[in-house]
Design a protein around this motif. Sequence first.
Motif, mmCIF file in Angstrom:
data_model
loop_
_atom_site.group_PDB
_atom_site.id
_atom_site.type_symbol
_atom_site.label_atom_id
_atom_site.label_comp_id
_atom_site.label_asym_id
_atom_site.label_seq_id
_atom_site.Cartn_x
_atom_site.Cartn_y
_atom_site.Cartn_z
ATOM 1 N N VAL A 63 53.336 44.327 48.330
ATOM 2 C CA VAL A 63 52.378 43.959 46.910
ATOM 3 C C VAL A 63 50.969 44.623 47.023
ATOM 4 C CG1 VAL A 63 51.362 42.267 45.132
ATOM 5 C CG2 VAL A 63 53.843 42.036 46.418
ATOM 6 N N VAL A 64 50.632 45.607 46.213
ATOM 7 C CA VAL A 64 49.249 46.399 46.262
ATOM 8 C C VAL A 64 48.425 45.822 45.408
ATOM 9 C CG1 VAL A 64 50.175 48.498 47.217
ATOM 10 C CG2 VAL A 64 49.985 48.210 44.543
ATOM 11 N N SER A 65 48.519 45.057 44.349
ATOM 12 C CA SER A 65 47.579 44.634 43.458
ATOM 13 C C SER A 65 48.001 43.299 42.663
ATOM 14 C CB SER A 65 47.189 45.689 42.351
ATOM 15 O OG SER A 65 46.226 45.099 41.465
ATOM 16 N N VAL A 66 47.099 42.282 42.334
ATOM 17 C CA VAL A 66 47.439 41.150 41.479
ATOM 18 C C VAL A 66 46.361 41.178 40.322
ATOM 19 C CG1 VAL A 66 48.758 39.732 43.066
ATOM 20 C CG2 VAL A 66 46.493 39.596 42.977
ATOM 21 N N ALA A 67 46.823 40.610 39.235
ATOM 22 C CA ALA A 67 45.866 40.282 38.184
ATOM 23 C C ALA A 67 46.361 39.307 37.318
ATOM 24 C CB ALA A 67 45.974 41.623 37.355
ATOM 25 N N ALA A 68 44.950 38.626 37.004
ATOM 26 C CA ALA A 68 45.319 37.368 35.824
ATOM 27 C C ALA A 68 44.773 37.403 34.904
ATOM 28 C CB ALA A 68 44.874 36.183 36.672
ATOM 29 N N HIS A 69 45.449 37.081 33.730
ATOM 30 C CA HIS A 69 45.185 36.941 32.268
ATOM 31 C C HIS A 69 44.017 36.116 32.156
ATOM 32 C CE1 HIS A 69 45.603 36.353 27.988
ATOM 33 N NE2 HIS A 69 46.333 37.560 27.689
ATOM 34 N N PRO A 70 43.014 36.425 31.118
ATOM 35 C CA PRO A 70 41.672 35.482 31.203
ATOM 36 C C PRO A 70 42.403 34.148 30.630
ATOM 37 C CG PRO A 70 41.950 37.257 29.556
ATOM 38 C CD PRO A 70 43.020 37.610 30.606
ATOM 39 N N SER A 71 43.349 33.917 30.137
ATOM 40 C CA SER A 71 43.843 32.643 29.668
ATOM 41 C C SER A 71 44.374 31.559 30.708
ATOM 42 C CB SER A 71 45.118 32.587 28.637
ATOM 43 O OG SER A 71 46.028 33.232 29.228
ATOM 44 N N GLY A 72 44.594 32.279 31.873
ATOM 45 C CA GLY A 72 44.966 31.664 33.111
ATOM 46 C C GLY A 72 46.612 31.283 33.057
ATOM 47 N N VAL A 73 47.271 31.724 31.843
ATOM 48 C CA VAL A 73 48.810 31.208 31.387
ATOM 49 C C VAL A 73 49.659 32.328 32.359
ATOM 50 C CG1 VAL A 73 50.649 30.773 29.909
ATOM 51 C CG2 VAL A 73 48.117 30.173 29.518
ATOM 52 N N ILE A 74 49.281 33.510 32.319
ATOM 53 C CA ILE A 74 50.110 34.616 32.841
ATOM 54 C C ILE A 74 49.343 35.367 34.131
ATOM 55 C CG2 ILE A 74 51.726 34.722 30.843
ATOM 56 C CD1 ILE A 74 50.289 37.469 30.257
ATOM 57 N N ALA A 75 50.077 35.965 34.947
ATOM 58 C CA ALA A 75 49.461 36.938 35.804
ATOM 59 C C ALA A 75 50.561 37.972 36.006
ATOM 60 C CB ALA A 75 49.378 36.324 37.017
ATOM 61 N N ALA A 76 49.981 39.126 36.720
ATOM 62 C CA ALA A 76 51.020 40.257 37.078
ATOM 63 C C ALA A 76 50.717 40.729 38.292
ATOM 64 C CB ALA A 76 50.534 41.451 35.970
#
Length: 322
Positions: A63-76
Amino acid sequence: MKLAGLKSKENAHEESIWAATWVPATETRPALLLTGSLDETVRLWRSDELELLVTNTGHCLGVVSVAAHPSGVIAASASLDSFVRVFDVDTNATISTLEAPPSEVWQMQFDPKGTILAVAGGGSLSIKLWDTATWKLVATLSVPRPEGSNKPADRSGSSKFVLSVAWSPDGKRLACGSMDGTISIFDVARAKFLHHLEGHFMPVRSLAYSPVDPRVLFTASDDTHIHIYDAEGKSMIGAMSGHASWVLSLDVSPDGAAVASGSSDRTVRLWDLNMRAAVQTMSNHTDQVWAVAFRPPGGTGVRAGRLASVSDDKSISLYDYS
């Protein structure tokens, strides 16, 4: 301003940890730390205790990157397997799987409103924009070669490989950093390339806008320097040096007063932006530091600032920032 070591988690993953970000607090829970590793997993941690909540096993390469949605509900999470997995933070259920050609998924970030996920396109020399309502690809922002560039043309295009991406706090601009050291600025609404920022001559693996001034962009490069740009005026307004090797990651504190950086020299540094100098060096990692991330403000009963760092040494470190 200072950092105080709070906690370290040894062997937090089975292999090198390459990515970390904070999932913002929601009404029902505090902020969580999200990490991604060469061991193909993504893990969620309770923030102050570094207690493992869930391990997410949707990828078949590192896994090279992680990101979080500003709502805190979803991530990638993005992997060397060329897939981006979008998932529900609380249930771990997969919401969507975004596929790309090989070596075209690198760093990624949700825009401040959470309507678009921007993904640095690696060898495609572009940024891909995905609509978070439909998970359809809505735009490809191509990075042109700098005018009058005396950098040698690389037939494979690898010198222009797009590694990193950052949104301005107002969501109007998108910046990306490339393998050859150039930084490209885009007007997102018009899907238009605006200009390059020059000054680095080695890969720009991390960049971040100031949370308090949408014009100011910070960049970290393998040339060991951190640059400060007026991204609208196309000018470099400062540089900070002190790392002994590649600067792999940086983040700006929520108050906009400090920058933290992680380096292949195994240290985390805290930089005072008024002084334009490092005020502290933390040496608790035994290998290169791939990501540093300040916890966003918000959540009930949360007062103290926090910084997290992750490393090839498989550990996570947590610091109090004050």
